[in-house]
Design a protein around this motif. Structure first.
Motif, PDB file in Angstrom:
ATOM      1  N   PHE A  12       0.847  -1.205   0.000  1.00  0.00           N
ATOM      2  CA  PHE A  12       0.000   0.000   0.000  1.00  0.00           C
ATOM      3  C   PHE A  12       0.875   1.245   0.000  1.00  0.00           C
ATOM      4  O   PHE A  12       1.857   1.339   0.724  1.00  0.00           O
ATOM      5  CB  PHE A  12      -0.904   0.002   1.240  1.00  0.00           C
ATOM      6  CG  PHE A  12      -1.922   1.106   1.234  1.00  0.00           C
ATOM      7  CD1 PHE A  12      -3.115   0.969   0.531  1.00  0.00           C
ATOM      8  CD2 PHE A  12      -1.683   2.302   1.900  1.00  0.00           C
ATOM      9  CE1 PHE A  12      -4.054   1.993   0.519  1.00  0.00           C
ATOM     10  CE2 PHE A  12      -2.614   3.331   1.886  1.00  0.00           C
ATOM     11  CZ  PHE A  12      -3.804   3.175   1.196  1.00  0.00           C
ATOM     12  N   ARG A  13       0.499   2.166  -0.852  1.00  0.00           N
ATOM     13  CA  ARG A  13       1.233   3.439  -0.960  1.00  0.00           C
ATOM     14  C   ARG A  13       0.223   4.579  -0.821  1.00  0.00           C
ATOM     15  O   ARG A  13      -0.840   4.555  -1.445  1.00  0.00           O
ATOM     16  CB  ARG A  13       1.885   3.489  -2.343  1.00  0.00           C
ATOM     17  CG  ARG A  13       2.736   4.723  -2.604  1.00  0.00           C
ATOM     18  CD  ARG A  13       2.996   4.842  -4.097  1.00  0.00           C
ATOM     19  NE  ARG A  13       3.887   3.807  -4.588  1.00  0.00           N
ATOM     20  CZ  ARG A  13       5.202   3.996  -4.796  1.00  0.00           C
ATOM     21  NH1 ARG A  13       5.728   5.164  -4.570  1.00  0.00           N
ATOM     22  NH2 ARG A  13       5.943   3.028  -5.255  1.00  0.00           N
ATOM     23  N   TYR A  14       0.548   5.574   0.027  1.00  0.00           N
ATOM     24  CA  TYR A  14      -0.343   6.733   0.179  1.00  0.00           C
ATOM     25  C   TYR A  14      -0.237   7.648  -1.042  1.00  0.00           C
ATOM     26  O   TYR A  14       0.729   7.562  -1.798  1.00  0.00           O
ATOM     27  CB  TYR A  14       0.008   7.512   1.455  1.00  0.00           C
ATOM     28  CG  TYR A  14      -0.529   6.852   2.707  1.00  0.00           C
ATOM     29  CD1 TYR A  14      -1.870   6.954   3.035  1.00  0.00           C
ATOM     30  CD2 TYR A  14       0.288   6.102   3.537  1.00  0.00           C
ATOM     31  CE1 TYR A  14      -2.385   6.340   4.167  1.00  0.00           C
ATOM     32  CE2 TYR A  14      -0.208   5.482   4.669  1.00  0.00           C
ATOM     33  CZ  TYR A  14      -1.546   5.605   4.976  1.00  0.00           C
ATOM     34  OH  TYR A  14      -2.057   4.991   6.094  1.00  0.00           O
ATOM     35  N   LYS A  15      -1.223   8.531  -1.146  1.00  0.00           N
ATOM     36  CA  LYS A  15      -1.272   9.425  -2.309  1.00  0.00           C
ATOM     37  C   LYS A  15      -0.032  10.310  -2.428  1.00  0.00           C
ATOM     38  O   LYS A  15       0.362  10.686  -3.518  1.00  0.00           O
ATOM     39  CB  LYS A  15      -2.527  10.307  -2.234  1.00  0.00           C
ATOM     40  CG  LYS A  15      -3.767   9.588  -2.752  1.00  0.00           C
ATOM     41  CD  LYS A  15      -4.986  10.473  -2.639  1.00  0.00           C
ATOM     42  CE  LYS A  15      -6.239   9.674  -2.945  1.00  0.00           C
ATOM     43  NZ  LYS A  15      -7.441  10.346  -2.510  1.00  0.00           N
ATOM     44  N   LYS A  44       1.771  -0.197  11.124  1.00  0.00           N
ATOM     45  CA  LYS A  44       0.785  -0.946  11.913  1.00  0.00           C
ATOM     46  C   LYS A  44      -0.644  -0.427  11.673  1.00  0.00           C
ATOM     47  O   LYS A  44      -1.545  -1.206  11.355  1.00  0.00           O
ATOM     48  CB  LYS A  44       1.091  -0.857  13.420  1.00  0.00           C
ATOM     49  CG  LYS A  44       2.474  -1.311  13.822  1.00  0.00           C
ATOM     50  CD  LYS A  44       2.671  -1.294  15.321  1.00  0.00           C
ATOM     51  CE  LYS A  44       2.534   0.063  15.959  1.00  0.00           C
ATOM     52  NZ  LYS A  44       3.652   1.004  15.762  1.00  0.00           N
ATOM     53  N   SER A  45      -0.807   0.887  11.807  1.00  0.00           N
ATOM     54  CA  SER A  45      -2.157   1.467  11.669  1.00  0.00           C
ATOM     55  C   SER A  45      -2.695   1.276  10.252  1.00  0.00           C
ATOM     56  O   SER A  45      -3.876   0.968  10.066  1.00  0.00           O
ATOM     57  CB  SER A  45      -2.135   2.947  12.006  1.00  0.00           C
ATOM     58  OG  SER A  45      -1.693   3.112  13.319  1.00  0.00           O
ATOM     59  N   THR A  46      -1.822   1.433   9.259  1.00  0.00           N
ATOM     60  CA  THR A  46      -2.253   1.246   7.863  1.00  0.00           C
ATOM     61  C   THR A  46      -2.707  -0.196   7.652  1.00  0.00           C
ATOM     62  O   THR A  46      -3.715  -0.439   6.973  1.00  0.00           O
ATOM     63  CB  THR A  46      -1.098   1.594   6.894  1.00  0.00           C
ATOM     64  OG1 THR A  46      -0.559   2.846   7.271  1.00  0.00           O
ATOM     65  CG2 THR A  46      -1.560   1.637   5.457  1.00  0.00           C
ATOM     66  N   LEU A  47      -1.969  -1.120   8.261  1.00  0.00           N
ATOM     67  CA  LEU A  47      -2.335  -2.530   8.135  1.00  0.00           C
ATOM     68  C   LEU A  47      -3.715  -2.776   8.761  1.00  0.00           C
ATOM     69  O   LEU A  47      -4.570  -3.444   8.160  1.00  0.00           O
ATOM     70  CB  LEU A  47      -1.278  -3.403   8.814  1.00  0.00           C
ATOM     71  CG  LEU A  47      -1.531  -4.906   8.821  1.00  0.00           C
ATOM     72  CD1 LEU A  47      -1.545  -5.461   7.401  1.00  0.00           C
ATOM     73  CD2 LEU A  47      -0.485  -5.648   9.636  1.00  0.00           C
ATOM     74  N   LEU A  48      -3.936  -2.185   9.933  1.00  0.00           N
ATOM     75  CA  LEU A  48      -5.226  -2.385  10.613  1.00  0.00           C
ATOM     76  C   LEU A  48      -6.383  -1.814   9.791  1.00  0.00           C
ATOM     77  O   LEU A  48      -7.472  -2.390   9.761  1.00  0.00           O
ATOM     78  CB  LEU A  48      -5.220  -1.741  12.006  1.00  0.00           C
ATOM     79  CG  LEU A  48      -4.206  -2.266  13.022  1.00  0.00           C
ATOM     80  CD1 LEU A  48      -4.483  -1.686  14.399  1.00  0.00           C
ATOM     81  CD2 LEU A  48      -4.221  -3.783  13.104  1.00  0.00           C
ATOM     82  N   GLY A  53     -11.575  -2.841   5.715  1.00  0.00           N
ATOM     83  CA  GLY A  53     -11.917  -2.314   4.388  1.00  0.00           C
ATOM     84  C   GLY A  53     -11.887  -0.803   4.245  1.00  0.00           C
ATOM     85  O   GLY A  53     -12.391  -0.277   3.255  1.00  0.00           O
ATOM     86  N   ILE A  54     -11.302  -0.093   5.221  1.00  0.00           N
ATOM     87  CA  ILE A  54     -11.164   1.364   5.057  1.00  0.00           C
ATOM     88  C   ILE A  54     -10.186   1.602   3.902  1.00  0.00           C
ATOM     89  O   ILE A  54     -10.434   2.434   3.028  1.00  0.00           O
ATOM     90  CB  ILE A  54     -10.641   2.030   6.359  1.00  0.00           C
ATOM     91  CG1 ILE A  54     -11.615   1.794   7.509  1.00  0.00           C
ATOM     92  CG2 ILE A  54     -10.402   3.520   6.152  1.00  0.00           C
ATOM     93  CD1 ILE A  54     -12.954   2.448   7.400  1.00  0.00           C
ATOM     94  N   TYR A  55      -9.071   0.879   3.934  1.00  0.00           N
ATOM     95  CA  TYR A  55      -8.155   0.860   2.780  1.00  0.00           C
ATOM     96  C   TYR A  55      -8.291  -0.504   2.121  1.00  0.00           C
ATOM     97  O   TYR A  55      -8.355  -1.523   2.795  1.00  0.00           O
ATOM     98  CB  TYR A  55      -6.706   1.049   3.226  1.00  0.00           C
ATOM     99  CG  TYR A  55      -6.388   2.422   3.777  1.00  0.00           C
ATOM    100  CD1 TYR A  55      -7.126   3.552   3.415  1.00  0.00           C
ATOM    101  CD2 TYR A  55      -5.325   2.596   4.656  1.00  0.00           C
ATOM    102  CE1 TYR A  55      -6.828   4.797   3.924  1.00  0.00           C
ATOM    103  CE2 TYR A  55      -5.012   3.848   5.171  1.00  0.00           C
ATOM    104  CZ  TYR A  55      -5.770   4.946   4.803  1.00  0.00           C
ATOM    105  OH  TYR A  55      -5.465   6.174   5.306  1.00  0.00           O
ATOM    106  N   LEU A  56      -8.317  -0.499   0.813  1.00  0.00           N
ATOM    107  CA  LEU A  56      -8.371  -1.769   0.081  1.00  0.00           C
ATOM    108  C   LEU A  56      -6.992  -2.046  -0.508  1.00  0.00           C
ATOM    109  O   LEU A  56      -6.246  -1.107  -0.809  1.00  0.00           O
ATOM    110  CB  LEU A  56      -9.441  -1.686  -1.009  1.00  0.00           C
ATOM    111  CG  LEU A  56     -10.880  -1.572  -0.476  1.00  0.00           C
ATOM    112  CD1 LEU A  56     -11.847  -1.258  -1.596  1.00  0.00           C
ATOM    113  CD2 LEU A  56     -11.315  -2.838   0.249  1.00  0.00           C
ATOM    114  N   PRO A  57      -6.636  -3.328  -0.656  1.00  0.00           N
ATOM    115  CA  PRO A  57      -5.281  -3.648  -1.123  1.00  0.00           C
ATOM    116  C   PRO A  57      -4.998  -3.050  -2.506  1.00  0.00           C
ATOM    117  O   PRO A  57      -5.827  -3.137  -3.400  1.00  0.00           O
ATOM    118  CB  PRO A  57      -5.293  -5.179  -1.208  1.00  0.00           C
ATOM    119  CG  PRO A  57      -6.433  -5.629  -0.394  1.00  0.00           C
ATOM    120  CD  PRO A  57      -7.438  -4.540  -0.406  1.00  0.00           C
ATOM    121  N   GLN A  58      -3.825  -2.426  -2.627  1.00  0.00           N
ATOM    122  CA  GLN A  58      -3.413  -1.934  -3.950  1.00  0.00           C
ATOM    123  C   GLN A  58      -2.697  -3.052  -4.696  1.00  0.00           C
ATOM    124  O   GLN A  58      -2.658  -3.078  -5.917  1.00  0.00           O
ATOM    125  CB  GLN A  58      -2.489  -0.722  -3.789  1.00  0.00           C
ATOM    126  CG  GLN A  58      -3.230   0.496  -3.271  1.00  0.00           C
ATOM    127  CD  GLN A  58      -2.311   1.640  -2.906  1.00  0.00           C
ATOM    128  OE1 GLN A  58      -1.092   1.469  -2.805  1.00  0.00           O
ATOM    129  NE2 GLN A  58      -2.879   2.809  -2.671  1.00  0.00           N
TER     130      GLN A  58
END
Lengths: 278, 253
Positions: A12-15, A44-48, A53-58
């Motif tokens: 996952f990469r942020y904008k 850790k937080s990004t993984l959680l 489903g707040i973040y979906l896998p890129q």
């Protein structure tokens, strides 16, 4: 083996271009108590946030209770995974404690009676029934944290995920939180905690995941926290009990005690039976 | 939010017990009627009646006056400007007098703020919904109120952090250092509030929020007290309106 969470090659990469996660592959057993450890910014937080489903896998995949995390399954993920955020002020936003705890169950479309029952149960579980009509902003930090937890418990998720639950809590609140997590786990829930607190992780968890700069450094039992190379590389420190055992020259134990009480018992038995030294 | 709604003193006196929908409708209707009255003495009588009604029903009038001081001062300033303009105007009979403008605006601010302040947040949102205000607008209002709290909270944290490092308020408007600090504070405040709002939104999503806020409020049945209040609130301004139209001139004769 039944897994609550299966993550395969997640990235996952942020904008803004920050790479938060890379090549994450982990499995978390159903009904387990898992601690995710790592320094600030380890991911850790990004993984959680991927778990409900707040973040979906890129890249790669995330499966929760066998269901793939994607746009179509968002509702299922939010029902099954209860996520407690690090800062209760980010989560608790309703005018009264009751309203905030009822927010999740209301979004699940439950009947009013069922919502009332769940709110009552959740408030009781975290021992804040007397604050139901209070404004959350008038409560202490520890109490607001409990409101945040109650808000998630009221949704009755299968998997309970907490991001840095011990941050800024006093010892009494930490003990309360420990008891809540134990109770939920005994009721069959999978509990996942992201934390810096190596002592808590060593004492409480049965699965440890150590992260560093968006990658999983190690996954295993609590013995992971006794391995010097992992601890050094992750920028963590040994749990207090491990530090103590390591300080006693020549002492070899089959199983490193998890708690101060276990360590006390070990020392008492060594004193009584004569130390086993090399 | 706690500053807006009378959450903790709710239901302690008669005014708080009156149904929220009735309070909102009657406030809006009385304001609408009042805007058509132009005689200052009638407007003053309506305002005096409303303040008396609030006092008699146990509403904390002084406390509310303190809350609405800023908008009332603004209205006072604007009304003074109108009076000043009228004084120098070539037009002999100006259509709106400053005093009438002030009395109408003061009444409107007081009527709406007292109605809203006497409701719980849930009751307020329910009242809007029950009055068939479009869902989007109701959601927008409810989130504005919730998020205003976040902005306020961020501001408070920043002010405390600033004070803790020895900053004291500016000496005057032209004190450039203070103005620079305040400018930066406002800029950072919006950035921080936006970031925090994003986190709050994530937290809402994680608890199943999908765009609709479900109301869990069941109002009490409307009673005689509610209807009597509504009637009184609208009939009094209406009486003065009719009086202004000269319909009661036979009484005065």
């Amino acid at each position: 083996m039944d897994y609550a969470v299966e993550i395969d090659d997640l990235a996952f990469r942020y904008k803004d271009g920050t790479v938060a996660l890379k090549n994450i592959t982990i499995n978390i057993k159903k009904g387990s108590k898992t601690a995710i450890l790592g320094h600030n910014g380890a991911g850790k937080s990004t993984l959680l946030l991927h778990l409900n489903g707040i973040y979906l896998p890129q890249r790669g995949s995330v499966k929760v209770l066998g269901v793939e995390a994607n746009k179509e399954n968002e509702k299922f993920l939010r029902k099954m995974v209860g996520l407690v955020f690090q800062d209760p002020d980010d989560q608790v936003f309703s005018p009264t404690v009751w309203d905030d705890v009822a927010f999740g169950p209301a979004n699940l479309g439950l009947a009013k009676e069922e919502i009332e029952l769940r709110v009552e149960e959740a408030l009781k579980a975290v021992e804040i029934e007397e604050y139901a009509d209070k404004m959350p902003f008038h409560l202490s930090y520890g109490q607001r944290k409990r409101v945040a937890i109650a808000g998630v418990l009221a949704m009755k998720p299968e998997i309970l995920v907490l991001d840095e639950p011990h941050a800024f809590l006093d010892p009494k609140s930490k003990e309360n939180l420990y008891n809540i997590l134990e109770k939920e786990n005994k009721e069959g829930k999978t509990v996942i905690v992201a934390t810096h607190d190596v002592d808590f992780a060593h004492e409480w968890a049965d699965e440890i995941i150590v992260m560093r700069e968006g990658e999983v450094l190690s996954q295993g039992g609590t013995e992971v926290l006794c391995r010097e190379e992992i601890i050094k590389e992750a920028g963590l420190e040994f749990p207090k009990v491990v530090r103590l055992i390591r300080k006693i020259r020549g002492l070899k134990v089959e199983k490193i005690p998890k708690t101060i009480e276990e360590a006390g018992e070990l020392f008492n038995s060594l004193i009584n039976n004569g130390c086993h030294r090399d | 939010m706690n500053a807006i709604f009378g959450q903790e003193i709710k239901k302690q006196n008669i005014f708080f017990k009156i149904d929220g929908r009735i309070k909102l409708i009657s406030a809006i209707m009385s304001i609408a009627i009042l805007t058509t009255i132009s005689k200052e003495e009638y407007l003053a009588a309506c305002l005096a009646f409303y303040i008396l009604l609030l006092c008699l029903t146990g509403f904390p009038v002084l406390n509310t006056m303190r809350r609405i001081l800023l908008p009332v001062l603004f209205v006072g300033f604007m009304s003074a400007a109108v009076t000043f303009a009228n004084f120098f105007s070539v037009q002999q009979n100006s259509s709106v007098s400053g005093a009438a403008l002030f009395l109408r605006a003061f009444y409107a601010i007081l009527a709406l703020s007292s109605a809203i302040y006497s409701m719980t947040f849930r009751e307020f949102v329910y009242s809007l919904w029950a009055l068939h205000v479009p869902d989007t607008l109701v959601n927008l209002i409810s989130f504005t109120i919730r998020y205003a709290n976040i902005l306020n909270d961020e501001l408070w944290r920043m002010v405390v952090a600033r004070k803790a490092r020895g900053y004291s308020g500016g000496r005057n408007f032209w004190h450039t250092t203070s103005m620079r600090v305040i400018g930066r504070l406002v800029a950072v405040l919006f950035l921080r509030a936006a970031e925090r709002s994003q986190r709050v939104y994530h937290a809402m999503l994680s608890r199943g929020y999908s765009g609709d806020m479900r109301l869990l409020y069941t109002p009490e049945k409307l009673g005689i007290r509610d209807f009597a209040y509504g009637a009184l609130m609208t009939m009094v301004p209406l009486f003065f309106k009719v009086a202004e139209m000269g319909e009661f001139s036979w009484i005065m004769r």
